[in-house]
Write an enzyme that holds these catalytic residues in place. Structure first.
Site, PDB file in Angstrom:
ATOM      1  N   CYS A   5       6.972-140.370 -41.858  1.00 49.00           N
ATOM      2  CA  CYS A   5       6.864-139.874 -42.816  1.00 49.00           C
ATOM      3  C   CYS A   5       6.121-138.636 -43.527  1.00 49.00           C
ATOM      4  CB  CYS A   5       6.289-141.356 -44.213  1.00 49.00           C
ATOM      5  SG  CYS A   5       7.993-142.209 -43.432  1.00 49.00           S
ATOM      6  N   GLU A  47     -13.215-126.337 -14.314  1.00 47.45           N
ATOM      7  CA  GLU A  47     -12.300-127.482 -14.424  1.00 47.45           C
ATOM      8  C   GLU A  47     -11.225-127.501 -15.248  1.00 47.45           C
ATOM      9  OE1 GLU A  47     -15.323-127.991 -17.622  1.00 47.45           O
ATOM     10  OE2 GLU A  47     -16.452-128.249 -16.245  1.00 47.45           O
TER      11      GLU A  47
HETATM   12  N1  LLP Z   1     -13.782-127.984 -19.646  1.00 52.90           N
HETATM   13  C1  LLP Z   1     -14.699-128.736 -20.741  1.00 52.90           C
HETATM   14  C2  LLP Z   1     -15.733-128.829 -20.800  1.00 52.90           C
HETATM   15  C3  LLP Z   1     -13.330-128.686 -21.806  1.00 52.90           C
HETATM   16  O1  LLP Z   1     -13.749-129.006 -23.403  1.00 52.90           O
HETATM   17  C4  LLP Z   1     -11.908-128.390 -21.781  1.00 52.90           C
HETATM   18  C5  LLP Z   1     -11.164-128.871 -23.270  1.00 52.90           C
HETATM   19  C6  LLP Z   1     -11.696-128.501 -20.550  1.00 52.90           C
HETATM   20  C7  LLP Z   1     -12.407-128.188 -18.940  1.00 52.90           C
HETATM   21  C8  LLP Z   1      -9.830-128.065 -19.965  1.00 52.90           C
HETATM   22  O2  LLP Z   1      -9.305-127.035 -20.718  1.00 52.90           O
HETATM   23  P1  LLP Z   1      -8.332-126.001 -20.806  1.00 52.90           P
HETATM   24  O3  LLP Z   1      -8.568-126.347 -18.790  1.00 52.90           O
HETATM   25  O4  LLP Z   1      -7.745-127.398 -20.357  1.00 52.90           O
HETATM   26  O5  LLP Z   1      -7.876-125.668 -21.285  1.00 52.90           O
HETATM   27  N2  LLP Z   1      -6.167-130.683 -27.592  1.00 52.90           N
HETATM   28  C9  LLP Z   1      -5.809-128.509 -27.081  1.00 52.90           C
HETATM   29  C10 LLP Z   1      -7.017-128.379 -26.468  1.00 52.90           C
HETATM   30  C11 LLP Z   1      -8.573-128.924 -26.235  1.00 52.90           C
HETATM   31  C12 LLP Z   1      -8.729-128.915 -25.167  1.00 52.90           C
HETATM   32  C13 LLP Z   1     -10.255-128.900 -24.983  1.00 52.90           C
HETATM   33  N3  LLP Z   1     -11.182-129.165 -23.835  1.00 52.90           N
HETATM   34  C14 LLP Z   1      -4.545-128.235 -26.951  1.00 52.90           C
HETATM   35  O6  LLP Z   1      -4.034-128.947 -26.591  1.00 52.90           O
HETATM   36  O7  LLP Z   1      -3.976-126.794 -27.198  1.00 52.90           O
END
Ligand code: LLP
Length: 431
Positions: free
Chosen positions: A360, A291
């Site tokens: 702001c 994922e």
């Molecule tokens: N699968 C699940 C169950 C997840 O909760 C997440 C991310 C992913 C896959 C994908 O993860 P990635 O490969 O993108 O690391 N907003 C934060 C990141 C939040 C991630 C939440 N879950 C940021 O800007 O760093």
């Protein structure tokens, strides 16, 4: 925290480059000056070629193993990007009914490649996913398993599920995006999983299909992924001895990128990640699901913003841009680092500046005490590695209109989301 000069930001890990030192920054064949002029700023610009290239890296690294890359829609849920990934064979990891709607709008044929994660699924969302006949529900609690069983029976739909287990593995990352410890809200204690699988044996609507794990995001070492999957594989073997044969293991997302110099080789990182997974799953013949979100789209994107003003307050110099924390919240929320590059370089010495937006709040900054080549009002800046969790986390704070988005495909740039209008914002409100 290391400081990086502007020149280090242009790297093979990114699609942004200067054809020569006098030209403007380009995304592939397209000048950011040209698209900024045409579509205005702030503007998100993405390289389709890089997104596809990143997806292929997973396919190459996992050649020989049955696998499906389920892109984590939350990282960037633009329909055009979902369609692009679906056309190249990706599935999707969703966490809400809204994300399912997006997948169905962009690529309805990919419904059977969707996994549904998330700690709080409503009955309506479960029904929606059952009706769409998705690949698998990643179930995060006993209560959710009961609800799923009830909804599946009601709709008379046989349902494939996986338990998302919490492996109690520590992965070094920002505390807000770490998920694999017992103290986090995610998943089911791995020690409880066997009992839960056994508890639904004989239920005609529930098919134990797989098992899933996700330990966090922006993880730069392969080792914790390997540790988590070793635990999962051990459980899968135990379950097989107990007569429960799972046909897929979902390794979650979380593979990190290099937000600083951008010099680490992405293909090598995927290869190291795949090697850790393969070693942990040695002997597992079923399908591997992944994922990834950030790794596929982050470095493909930049947020292009125009400098409104440069001002001096005491000893500090502030570069005030037309983008703000509502457009890209990562620096404010996670103290995240994004490289910032002038789209056209001016001669002269770099200065130490804060790069901020018009919102702001003092928390509205993109960089503090950063060395930046000379800039003047009207110049364009590119905030790099903004393709993931950029637009997806944008808001209308301060009644600001969210940016437009452009996708660069080969020699062509096209608008994939028009800039919001005030009429869009006011449409849902009642005086
Ligand atoms: N699968 C699940 C169950 C997840 O909760 C997440 C991310 C992913 C896959 C994908 O993860 P990635 O490969 O993108 O690391 N907003 C934060 C990141 C939040 C991630 C939440 N879950 C940021 O800007 O760093």
């Amino acid at each position: 925290m290391p400081r990086h000069t502007i020149t280090s930001a242009v790297s093979p890990a990114r699609p942004f480059h200067r054809p020569d030192s006098h030209s403007s920054l380009h995304c592939g064949a397209i000048s950011l000056e040209v698209v900024a002029k045409k579509y205005g700023t702030p503007l998100y610009v993405y390289s389709a070629d890089q997104i596809v290239e990143r997806l292929q890296m997973f396919h190459s690294a996992l050649a020989g193993r049955d696998h499906l890359v389920c892109y984590a829609v939350k990282a960037n849920s633009s329909l055009a990007i979902l369609k692009l990934l679906a056309d190249h064979g990706a599935g999707f990891d969703i966490v809400s009914g809204g994300e399912l709607d997006r997948v169905l709008a962009a690529a309805p044929e990919a419904a059977n490649r969707v996994v549904f994660s998330g700690v709080g699924k409503t009955a309506a969302e479960i029904d929606q996913a059952l009706t769409a006949n998705i690949l698998e529900f990643n179930v995060e609690s006993e209560g959710e398993l009961e609800l799923l069983a009830a909804r599946a029976a009601k709709l008379k739909r046989k349902t494939r599920f996986a338990l998302r287990v919490n492996p109690d593995v520590f992965a070094e990352t920002h505390p807000y995006i770490s998920t694999g410890l017992r103290e986090h809200k995610f998943g089911i204690d791995i020690k409880r999983a066997a009992t839960l699988y056994a508890s639904v044996k004989g239920n005609r609507w529930l098919e134990p299909h797989g098992i899933s794990v996700h330990i966090g995001s922006q993880i730069r070492s392969a080792e914790p992924f390997g540790s988590a999957l070793e635990r999962v594989h051990k459980l899968v073997r135990q379950l097989r001895r107990d007569g429960i044969d799972l046909c897929s293991i979902d390794a979650g997302g979380g593979l990190g990128i290099d937000y600083h110099g951008g010099h680490s080789d992405p293909a090598a990182r995927v290869a190291g990640y795949a090697a850790a997974i393969n070693s942990a799953l040695n002997g597992f013949e079923g399908r591997l699901l992944l994922e990834p979100g950030r790794f596929l789209v982050a470095q493909a994107g930049a947020l292009v913003t125009r400098v409104l003003n440069v001002k001096q307050n005491g000893r500090k110099t502030f570069v005030i841009a037309d983008a703000a924390m509502n457009d890209l919240i990562r620096p404010a929320l996670y103290q995240a680092h994004h490289e910032i590059v002038p789209v056209r370089l001016r001669p002269g010495r770099a200065r130490t500046v804060d790069i901020v937006g018009p919102v702001c709040e003092s928390g509205d900054f993109f960089a503090r005490d950063r060395k930046l080549a000379p800039v003047e009002p009207g110049d364009l800046l590119a905030l790099l590695d903004a393709g993931a969790y950029g637009m997806a986390q944008a808001s209308n704070y301060n009644s600001r209109l969210r940016p437009a988005e452009v996708l660069v495909e080969g020699k062509r740039a096209r608008l994939i989301k028009r800039r919001e209008t005030m009429a869009d914002l006011l449409a849902t409100e009642i005086v």
